[in-house]
Motif scaffolding. Sequence first.
Motif, PDB file in Angstrom:
ATOM      1  N   ALA A 128      34.644 -39.736-106.959  1.00 55.80           N
ATOM      2  CA  ALA A 128      33.510 -40.632-107.182  1.00 55.80           C
ATOM      3  C   ALA A 128      32.217 -40.106-106.579  1.00 55.80           C
ATOM      4  CB  ALA A 128      33.810 -42.004-106.606  1.00 55.80           C
ATOM      5  N   VAL A 129      32.297 -39.376-105.516  1.00 58.31           N
ATOM      6  CA  VAL A 129      31.089 -38.999-104.795  1.00 58.31           C
ATOM      7  C   VAL A 129      31.063 -37.498-104.606  1.00 58.31           C
ATOM      8  CG1 VAL A 129      29.796 -39.317-102.663  1.00 58.31           C
ATOM      9  CG2 VAL A 129      31.044 -41.237-103.644  1.00 58.31           C
ATOM     10  N   LYS A 130      29.910 -36.913-104.862  1.00 56.91           N
ATOM     11  CA  LYS A 130      29.767 -35.460-104.834  1.00 56.91           C
ATOM     12  C   LYS A 130      30.187 -34.860-103.494  1.00 56.91           C
ATOM     13  CE  LYS A 130      26.206 -31.944-104.593  1.00 56.91           C
ATOM     14  NZ  LYS A 130      26.558 -30.940-105.576  1.00 56.91           N
ATOM     15  N   GLY A 131      30.818 -33.710-103.590  1.00 61.20           N
ATOM     16  CA  GLY A 131      31.028 -32.892-102.408  1.00 61.20           C
ATOM     17  C   GLY A 131      32.203 -33.300-101.550  1.00 61.20           C
ATOM     18  N   LEU A 132      32.916 -34.322-101.965  1.00 60.97           N
ATOM     19  CA  LEU A 132      34.051 -34.721-101.143  1.00 60.97           C
ATOM     20  C   LEU A 132      35.272 -33.916-101.548  1.00 60.97           C
ATOM     21  CD1 LEU A 132      33.590 -38.570-101.071  1.00 60.97           C
ATOM     22  CD2 LEU A 132      32.770 -36.851 -99.481  1.00 60.97           C
ATOM     23  N   LEU A 133      35.951 -33.397-100.548  1.00 62.44           N
ATOM     24  CA  LEU A 133      37.165 -32.662-100.836  1.00 62.44           C
ATOM     25  C   LEU A 133      38.249 -33.658-101.193  1.00 62.44           C
ATOM     26  CD1 LEU A 133      37.042 -30.309 -97.747  1.00 62.44           C
ATOM     27  CD2 LEU A 133      36.387 -29.769-100.098  1.00 62.44           C
ATOM     28  N   VAL A 134      39.060 -33.276-102.130  1.00 60.22           N
ATOM     29  CA  VAL A 134      40.202 -34.122-102.446  1.00 60.22           C
ATOM     30  C   VAL A 134      41.232 -33.918-101.341  1.00 60.22           C
ATOM     31  CG1 VAL A 134      42.070 -34.517-104.060  1.00 60.22           C
ATOM     32  CG2 VAL A 134      39.779 -33.984-104.896  1.00 60.22           C
ATOM     33  N   THR A 135      41.709 -34.999-100.795  1.00 55.00           N
ATOM     34  CA  THR A 135      42.656 -34.858 -99.695  1.00 55.00           C
ATOM     35  C   THR A 135      43.795 -35.834 -99.867  1.00 55.00           C
ATOM     36  OG1 THR A 135      42.971 -35.005 -97.321  1.00 55.00           O
ATOM     37  CG2 THR A 135      41.343 -36.481 -98.259  1.00 55.00           C
ATOM     38  N   THR A 136      44.922 -35.427 -99.395  1.00 53.33           N
ATOM     39  CA  THR A 136      46.040 -36.348 -99.390  1.00 53.33           C
ATOM     40  C   THR A 136      46.434 -36.685 -97.957  1.00 53.33           C
ATOM     41  OG1 THR A 136      47.498 -34.456 -99.543  1.00 53.33           O
ATOM     42  CG2 THR A 136      46.987 -35.593-101.592  1.00 53.33           C
ATOM     43  N   ALA A 137      45.676 -36.079 -96.998  1.00 57.72           N
ATOM     44  CA  ALA A 137      46.049 -36.272 -95.598  1.00 57.72           C
ATOM     45  C   ALA A 137      45.788 -37.710 -95.161  1.00 57.72           C
ATOM     46  CB  ALA A 137      45.243 -35.322 -94.717  1.00 57.72           C
ATOM     47  N   ASN A 138      46.561 -38.167 -94.218  1.00 55.22           N
ATOM     48  CA  ASN A 138      46.274 -39.432 -93.564  1.00 55.22           C
ATOM     49  C   ASN A 138      45.240 -39.192 -92.480  1.00 55.22           C
ATOM     50  OD1 ASN A 138      48.291 -40.550 -95.092  1.00 55.22           O
ATOM     51  ND2 ASN A 138      49.835 -40.402 -93.466  1.00 55.22           N
ATOM     52  N   ALA A 139      44.411 -40.173 -92.231  1.00 57.44           N
ATOM     53  CA  ALA A 139      43.460 -40.059 -91.133  1.00 57.44           C
ATOM     54  C   ALA A 139      43.393 -41.393 -90.411  1.00 57.44           C
ATOM     55  CB  ALA A 139      42.074 -39.673 -91.658  1.00 57.44           C
ATOM     56  N   VAL A 140      43.134 -41.326 -89.111  1.00 62.02           N
ATOM     57  CA  VAL A 140      43.043 -42.534 -88.284  1.00 62.02           C
ATOM     58  C   VAL A 140      41.768 -42.468 -87.455  1.00 62.02           C
ATOM     59  CG1 VAL A 140      44.093 -43.785 -86.351  1.00 62.02           C
ATOM     60  CG2 VAL A 140      45.551 -42.893 -88.171  1.00 62.02           C
ATOM     61  N   TRP A 141      41.060 -43.585 -87.383  1.00 61.71           N
ATOM     62  CA  TRP A 141      39.900 -43.742 -86.511  1.00 61.71           C
ATOM     63  C   TRP A 141      40.315 -44.734 -85.435  1.00 61.71           C
ATOM     64  CZ3 TRP A 141      39.942 -42.689 -91.532  1.00 61.71           C
ATOM     65  CH2 TRP A 141      39.055 -41.718 -92.022  1.00 61.71           C
ATOM     66  N   GLN A 142      40.114 -44.389 -84.182  1.00 66.95           N
ATOM     67  CA  GLN A 142      40.580 -45.268 -83.106  1.00 66.95           C
ATOM     68  C   GLN A 142      39.778 -45.016 -81.834  1.00 66.95           C
ATOM     69  OE1 GLN A 142      44.683 -43.870 -82.844  1.00 66.95           O
ATOM     70  NE2 GLN A 142      44.137 -42.457 -81.205  1.00 66.95           N
ATOM     71  N   GLY A 143      39.925 -45.910 -80.875  1.00 67.44           N
ATOM     72  CA  GLY A 143      39.279 -45.713 -79.581  1.00 67.44           C
ATOM     73  C   GLY A 143      37.963 -46.459 -79.455  1.00 67.44           C
ATOM     74  N   GLY A 144      37.785 -47.531 -80.178  1.00 64.32           N
ATOM     75  CA  GLY A 144      36.559 -48.326 -80.058  1.00 64.32           C
ATOM     76  C   GLY A 144      36.741 -49.679 -80.712  1.00 64.32           C
ATOM     77  N   VAL A 145      35.594 -50.342 -80.948  1.00 66.04           N
ATOM     78  CA  VAL A 145      35.605 -51.673 -81.575  1.00 66.04           C
ATOM     79  C   VAL A 145      35.564 -51.483 -83.089  1.00 66.04           C
ATOM     80  CG1 VAL A 145      34.340 -53.843 -81.848  1.00 66.04           C
ATOM     81  CG2 VAL A 145      34.323 -52.636 -79.632  1.00 66.04           C
ATOM     82  N   VAL A 146      36.517 -52.063 -83.798  1.00 64.51           N
ATOM     83  CA  VAL A 146      36.498 -52.004 -85.260  1.00 64.51           C
ATOM     84  C   VAL A 146      35.920 -53.330 -85.770  1.00 64.51           C
ATOM     85  CG1 VAL A 146      37.887 -51.829 -87.348  1.00 64.51           C
ATOM     86  CG2 VAL A 146      38.447 -50.408 -85.359  1.00 64.51           C
ATOM     87  N   ALA A 147      34.665 -53.280 -86.223  1.00 63.04           N
ATOM     88  CA  ALA A 147      34.008 -54.481 -86.773  1.00 63.04           C
ATOM     89  C   ALA A 147      34.323 -54.504 -88.260  1.00 63.04           C
ATOM     90  CB  ALA A 147      32.506 -54.430 -86.526  1.00 63.04           C
ATOM     91  N   THR A 148      35.407 -55.171 -88.623  1.00 61.87           N
ATOM     92  CA  THR A 148      35.877 -55.107 -90.020  1.00 61.87           C
ATOM     93  C   THR A 148      34.954 -55.865 -90.977  1.00 61.87           C
ATOM     94  OG1 THR A 148      37.200 -57.132 -89.904  1.00 61.87           O
ATOM     95  CG2 THR A 148      38.293 -55.063 -89.238  1.00 61.87           C
ATOM     96  N   MET A 149      34.201 -56.852 -90.465  1.00 64.29           N
ATOM     97  CA  MET A 149      33.374 -57.751 -91.268  1.00 64.29           C
ATOM     98  C   MET A 149      34.216 -58.546 -92.276  1.00 64.29           C
ATOM     99  SD  MET A 149      30.723 -57.176 -89.598  1.00 64.29           S
ATOM    100  CE  MET A 149      29.647 -58.398 -90.344  1.00 64.29           C
ATOM    101  N   ALA A 150      35.511 -58.576 -92.067  1.00 68.27           N
ATOM    102  CA  ALA A 150      36.403 -59.288 -92.990  1.00 68.27           C
ATOM    103  C   ALA A 150      36.452 -60.770 -92.626  1.00 68.27           C
ATOM    104  CB  ALA A 150      37.799 -58.680 -92.926  1.00 68.27           C
ATOM    105  N   ASN A 151      36.398 -61.598 -93.642  1.00 68.92           N
ATOM    106  CA  ASN A 151      36.487 -63.039 -93.463  1.00 68.92           C
ATOM    107  C   ASN A 151      37.812 -63.459 -92.870  1.00 68.92           C
ATOM    108  OD1 ASN A 151      34.739 -65.086 -93.833  1.00 68.92           O
ATOM    109  ND2 ASN A 151      34.965 -65.201 -96.058  1.00 68.92           N
ATOM    110  N   ALA A 152      38.839 -62.699 -93.216  1.00 67.79           N
ATOM    111  CA  ALA A 152      40.196 -63.097 -92.840  1.00 67.79           C
ATOM    112  C   ALA A 152      40.445 -62.993 -91.335  1.00 67.79           C
ATOM    113  CB  ALA A 152      41.190 -62.223 -93.591  1.00 67.79           C
TER     114      ALA A 152
END
Length: 420
Positions: free
Chosen positions: A6-30
């Motif tokens: 969908a967006v230029k220049g992004l490599l196609v990846t199948t790897a999993n990735a994790v972001w951690q170690g801070g506040v996750v502001a999901t902005m989700a209603n749930a």
Amino acid sequence: MEPRHAVKGLLVTTANAVWQGGVVATMANAIAAPYGAIEDGAVAARNGRIAWVGRRADLPADFAHAETIIHDIGGCVLTPGLIDCHTHVIFAGDRSAEFEARLGGISYEAAARAGRGILSTVAATRAATEADLFATASPRLRRLMADGVTTVEIKSGYGLTMTDELKMLRVARALGAENRVRVRTSLLAAHAVPPEYAGRADAYVDHIVQEVLPAAAHAGLCDMVDAFAESIAFTNAQVDRVFRAASRLGLPVKLHADQLADNGGAALAASHGALSADHLEYTSEAGVRAMAAAGTVAVLLPGAYATVGASQPPPVAAFRAHGVPMAVATDANPGSSPLVSLLMAVNLAACLFRLTPEEALAGVTRHAAAALGLSAEIGTLEVGRAADMVVWPVRHPRELAYWMGGVCPQAVYIEGQSAR
Ligand code: DI6
Ligand code: FE
């Protein structure tokens, strides 16, 4: 699942990735906590999609193996990528002389009627080539992206001929193809009555309905249709015709409504099931109720409010009372809102319209996604959404509304890939 391009220049990846170690502001209603925040949270993505969100301590074992890329966000705040759901970043020339004259006491409407206003930008934009427009819009778009904007809506509306409206929309598509940002386009041929149709607005609307709109739709150049309902622009009956033509072509609509007076624009937008009604300073309680019933998002544009020297803020208390979602956008344009910082719009929405910092941030994430019809895709950090995310070097998400400039993203990701 097929790789996504969908967006230029992004490599196609199948790897999993994790972001951690801070506040996750999901902005989700749930998630009931303010900002949908999870302290010491984690987000896991697979193939560019969010696959898991929760407390880091609860991260499932299948994301904890050696091939997973771990991003430690170092105590920062992670939010959804920001969404600017109302811009006019493609135009030629500038209107700084008009700005000066208006500070000297001429009103925005008087400047428009005197042939300054929108029509002066139309003349400059018609004279510009596609390459010119691409070159002048690019730094504006990059300035928005520097604020963590990962999706931007771009309108036409300074061409007002078939050729020039399609030219603007092609430039918008090219900007999306050449930058790591999602672009959604709106046809705004009903922005002003062009000089060759002076005094014949209905004939211009015929031209839009019969020719411009079908051509833009069939070329796949517009995702939505917008119009300007105001005494200096189009009547409700004219907008109604444009919107009915859009519906026949299967295109969603949105409306510049009730910016300078209460013209019943909000109710008109709602009667067409519009994605959004935008500006809304003069919207009545009845208009707010109609929007609530239709699920139409209120897009608030504090840059325009400040620049035109408006004194009546939009009816924020009524939007709250009736549960109308409020989005916030720059309205970046050369006349009423030369604002190219979405974070500044967030600050202005808090200071001028008294949105809470949480409401203002929801306005450029969850509710901005809804204003573009993209709620299932972006706007929150929830399973199944695209992994469009920003790491902010702040301790608390409210700082994004508090600082007047000066907060720069530490990292930006689109579909899980670095977008810088
Ligand atoms: N409302 C706006 O804020 C912009 N268009 C509109 O319908 C202003 C456009 C301009 O002044 O150039
Ligand atoms: Fe606008």
